[in-house]
Scaffold this active site. Structure first.
Site, mmCIF file in Angstrom:
data_model
loop_
_atom_site.group_PDB
_atom_site.id
_atom_site.type_symbol
_atom_site.label_atom_id
_atom_site.label_comp_id
_atom_site.label_asym_id
_atom_site.label_seq_id
_atom_site.Cartn_x
_atom_site.Cartn_y
_atom_site.Cartn_z
ATOM 1 N N GLY A 1 0.819 -1.210 0.000
ATOM 2 C CA GLY A 1 0.000 0.000 0.000
ATOM 3 C C GLY A 1 0.852 1.259 0.000
ATOM 4 O O GLY A 1 2.084 1.212 0.074
ATOM 5 N N ALA B 1 -5.894 -1.472 5.144
ATOM 6 C CA ALA B 1 -7.339 -1.288 5.229
ATOM 7 C C ALA B 1 -7.990 -1.721 3.928
ATOM 8 O O ALA B 1 -7.328 -1.876 2.905
ATOM 9 C CB ALA B 1 -7.661 0.185 5.495
ATOM 10 N N TYR C 1 -17.699 2.566 3.881
ATOM 11 C CA TYR C 1 -16.266 2.690 4.200
ATOM 12 C C TYR C 1 -16.086 3.541 5.462
ATOM 13 O O TYR C 1 -15.381 3.152 6.401
ATOM 14 C CB TYR C 1 -15.520 3.304 3.010
ATOM 15 C CG TYR C 1 -14.084 3.694 3.292
ATOM 16 C CD1 TYR C 1 -13.080 2.737 3.423
ATOM 17 C CD2 TYR C 1 -13.724 5.040 3.435
ATOM 18 C CE1 TYR C 1 -11.765 3.101 3.688
ATOM 19 C CE2 TYR C 1 -12.416 5.419 3.701
ATOM 20 C CZ TYR C 1 -11.445 4.440 3.827
ATOM 21 O OH TYR C 1 -10.147 4.812 4.091
ATOM 22 N N LYS D 1 -14.586 2.310 9.083
ATOM 23 C CA LYS D 1 -13.379 2.941 9.653
ATOM 24 C C LYS D 1 -13.696 3.514 11.041
ATOM 25 O O LYS D 1 -12.864 3.454 11.950
ATOM 26 C CB LYS D 1 -12.840 4.034 8.722
ATOM 27 C CG LYS D 1 -12.218 3.528 7.423
ATOM 28 C CD LYS D 1 -10.946 2.699 7.599
ATOM 29 C CE LYS D 1 -9.771 3.515 8.049
ATOM 30 N NZ LYS D 1 -8.521 2.690 8.112
ATOM 31 N N THR E 1 -9.750 -0.230 1.233
ATOM 32 C CA THR E 1 -9.832 1.184 0.826
ATOM 33 C C THR E 1 -10.662 1.408 -0.447
ATOM 34 O O THR E 1 -10.699 2.527 -0.961
ATOM 35 C CB THR E 1 -8.416 1.777 0.625
ATOM 36 O OG1 THR E 1 -7.702 0.937 -0.288
ATOM 37 C CG2 THR E 1 -7.660 1.887 1.928
HETATM 38 N N1 LIG Z 1 -6.033 6.415 0.378
HETATM 39 C C1 LIG Z 1 -6.656 7.441 0.926
HETATM 40 O O1 LIG Z 1 -6.982 8.428 0.261
HETATM 41 C C2 LIG Z 1 -6.941 7.446 2.409
HETATM 42 C C3 LIG Z 1 -7.657 8.527 2.949
HETATM 43 C C4 LIG Z 1 -7.907 8.542 4.328
HETATM 44 C C5 LIG Z 1 -7.452 7.500 5.125
HETATM 45 N N2 LIG Z 1 -6.781 6.477 4.572
HETATM 46 C C6 LIG Z 1 -6.336 5.381 5.454
HETATM 47 O O2 LIG Z 1 -4.924 5.344 5.441
HETATM 48 C C7 LIG Z 1 -4.461 3.991 5.542
HETATM 49 C C8 LIG Z 1 -3.452 3.708 4.459
HETATM 50 O O3 LIG Z 1 -4.068 3.949 3.200
HETATM 51 P P1 LIG Z 1 -3.323 3.630 1.838
HETATM 52 O O4 LIG Z 1 -3.755 4.661 0.861
HETATM 53 O O5 LIG Z 1 -1.865 3.373 2.101
HETATM 54 O O6 LIG Z 1 -4.039 2.261 1.452
HETATM 55 P P2 LIG Z 1 -3.733 1.321 0.201
HETATM 56 O O7 LIG Z 1 -2.663 1.898 -0.661
HETATM 57 O O8 LIG Z 1 -5.057 0.965 -0.405
HETATM 58 O O9 LIG Z 1 -3.115 0.034 0.907
HETATM 59 C C9 LIG Z 1 -3.912 -0.792 1.692
HETATM 60 C C10 LIG Z 1 -3.052 -1.928 2.206
HETATM 61 O O10 LIG Z 1 -3.920 -2.801 2.943
HETATM 62 C C11 LIG Z 1 -3.658 -4.125 2.495
HETATM 63 N N3 LIG Z 1 -4.832 -4.976 2.655
HETATM 64 C C12 LIG Z 1 -6.064 -4.809 2.111
HETATM 65 N N4 LIG Z 1 -6.856 -5.845 2.455
HETATM 66 C C13 LIG Z 1 -6.099 -6.666 3.239
HETATM 67 C C14 LIG Z 1 -6.351 -7.891 3.912
HETATM 68 N N5 LIG Z 1 -7.530 -8.519 3.837
HETATM 69 N N6 LIG Z 1 -5.349 -8.438 4.633
HETATM 70 C C15 LIG Z 1 -4.137 -7.851 4.702
HETATM 71 N N7 LIG Z 1 -3.832 -6.710 4.086
HETATM 72 C C16 LIG Z 1 -4.804 -6.107 3.374
HETATM 73 C C17 LIG Z 1 -3.320 -3.964 1.034
HETATM 74 O O11 LIG Z 1 -2.691 -5.123 0.558
HETATM 75 P P3 LIG Z 1 -2.836 -5.529 -0.994
HETATM 76 O O12 LIG Z 1 -2.213 -4.396 -1.761
HETATM 77 O O13 LIG Z 1 -2.074 -6.814 -1.079
HETATM 78 O O14 LIG Z 1 -4.318 -5.664 -1.248
HETATM 79 C C18 LIG Z 1 -2.397 -2.754 1.110
HETATM 80 O O15 LIG Z 1 -1.108 -3.129 1.512
HETATM 81 C C19 LIG Z 1 -5.709 3.125 5.523
HETATM 82 O O16 LIG Z 1 -6.019 2.742 6.836
HETATM 83 C C20 LIG Z 1 -6.786 4.019 4.960
HETATM 84 O O17 LIG Z 1 -8.078 3.675 5.444
HETATM 85 C C21 LIG Z 1 -6.494 6.423 3.232
#
Ligand SMILES: NC(=O)c1ccc[n+]([C@@H]2O[C@H](COP(=O)([O-])OP(=O)(O)OC[C@H]3O[C@@H](n4cnc5c(N)ncnc54)[C@H](OP(=O)(O)O)[C@@H]3O)[C@@H](O)[C@H]2O)c1
Length: 299
Positions: free
Chosen positions: A10, A60, A125, A129, A62
């Site tokens: 991620g 998460a 979502y 969260k 996402t």
């Molecule tokens: N992206 C945004 O705009 C945003 C905004 C606000 C808050 N957040 C929060 O910030 C955090 C990081 O976001 P990010 O953008 O880095 O997310 P991301 O790029 O979508 O990465 C999500 C990670 O979670 C892993 N994952 C998903 N399902 C899984 C499962 N069942 N078991 C184990 N691992 C799993 C994914 O693995 P795979 O790649 O192998 O699926 C990936 O490594 C999250 O908690 C998110 O809710 C994100």
């Protein structure tokens, strides 16, 4: 210091790996297939084995729109798994840092949201969260929940990479202009997480625990953000792309999104002395990494 991070591919977990390595910190990432957050009990063996000093819960579900139909799966991953992780942290007597989201708010406030504002998520979502936050608070006081928003980086999937990809084949892209928020660079999130992790490991002070807002400085709309991305790309040799501003009503999606996603970061600054860089500065760094440096100005 041994830092256990959930997620392997991620945006934030990769940024933690990249920055942690630079700072000489030991980052242990756990993710699919060795653990599956939809089966939260799968977390226990690797967490115990890692013997971490602190846990960062980043992984998460996402996929905001897909969550509207995959409710149970999203709840397991975003709600129940952080709860299990927090109970493990409590047993091991270590702090847990957890990433949450602006989507816990309805988006109908005129100003930026503070930590004192009442969550009222309008999407599955956001609800899942919020459940994660609640389960962590119930499991341990030794937590730092950080709500962030509009995350982008050179890694994984995000808005910046989508715009650059669309710009390769199109001269104009339509982008929503009536949602307001703070774009946040994952490498900046990682910088803050590692600084906070180091503080809470050595200091048990309860005033450096709780819920905080963590976003890039400044605010914008998706359409203005897209315009800045295309202008930045043009300065790096890509062709110009126009942004056609549209409304949320023009671009219906399965999940409702908050019109106002702006988060106030004063509490984080007052408590930890941390403010993320202004989003245009971080966008420049991201474009440098994705495309290369700006071309020389001939004048
Ligand atoms: N992206 C945004 O705009 C945003 C905004 C606000 C808050 N957040 C929060 O910030 C955090 C990081 O976001 P990010 O953008 O880095 O997310 P991301 O790029 O979508 O990465 C999500 C990670 O979670 C892993 N994952 C998903 N399902 C899984 C499962 N069942 N078991 C184990 N691992 C799993 C994914 O693995 P795979 O790649 O192998 O699926 C990936 O490594 C999250 O908690 C998110 O809710 C994100």
């Amino acid at each position: 210091m041994r830092i256990l991070v959930t997620g392997k591919e991620g945006q934030v977990d990769t940024s933690l790996q990249v920055l942690g390595q630079k700072l000489g910190l030991e980052i242990i990432r756990i993710g699919l297939p060795e653990i599956d957050l939809s089966q939260p009990e799968s977390l226990e063996p690797p967490v115990r084995e890692a013997r971490p000093d602190v846990i960062i819960s980043s992984a998460a579900y996402t996929a905001v729109d897909k969550a509207e139909t995959e409710t149970e799966l999203a709840q397991k991953i975003n709600g129940d798994a952080p709860g299990v992780l927090a109970r493990l942290a409590a047993e091991l007597d270590i702090p847990i840092l957890h990433l949450s989201t602006d989507y816990v708010f309805a988006g109908d406030k005129a100003d930026a949201y503070t930590e004192a504002d009442m969550p009222a998520p309008v999407s599955v979502y956001g609800k899942t969260k919020l459940s994660g936050e609640t389960q962590i608070r119930a499991a341990t006081d030794n937590h730092v929940i950080l709500r962030t928003a509009w995350v982008y980086s050179p890694y994984g999937n995000n808005f910046v990479k989508t715009m650059l990809r669309l710009g390769e084949t199109r001269d104009e892209v339509s982008v929503v202009a009536d949602q307001h928020g703070c774009p946040t660079y994952a490498l900046e999130i990682a910088r803050a997480l590692l600084a906070i992790a180091q503080q809470v490991v050595i200091d048990r002070d309860p005033t450096i625990r709780g819920t905080f807002h963590l976003t890039g400085q400044g605010e914008t709309t998706w359409a203005e953000f897209a315009t800045a991305i295309f202008k930045g790309a043009e300065k790096r040799g890509r062709k110009p792309v126009r942004v056609n501003p549209i409304t949320t009503a023009d671009y219906p999606t399965p999940a409702k999104r908050p019109a106002n996603s702006r988060l106030n970061g004063d509490k984080l600054d007052d408590t930890f002395g941390l403010r993320l860089d202004p989003w245009p500065t971080s966008l420049d760094d991201c474009l440098d990494r994705l495309i290369g440096p700006k071309e020389e100005d001939p004048s």
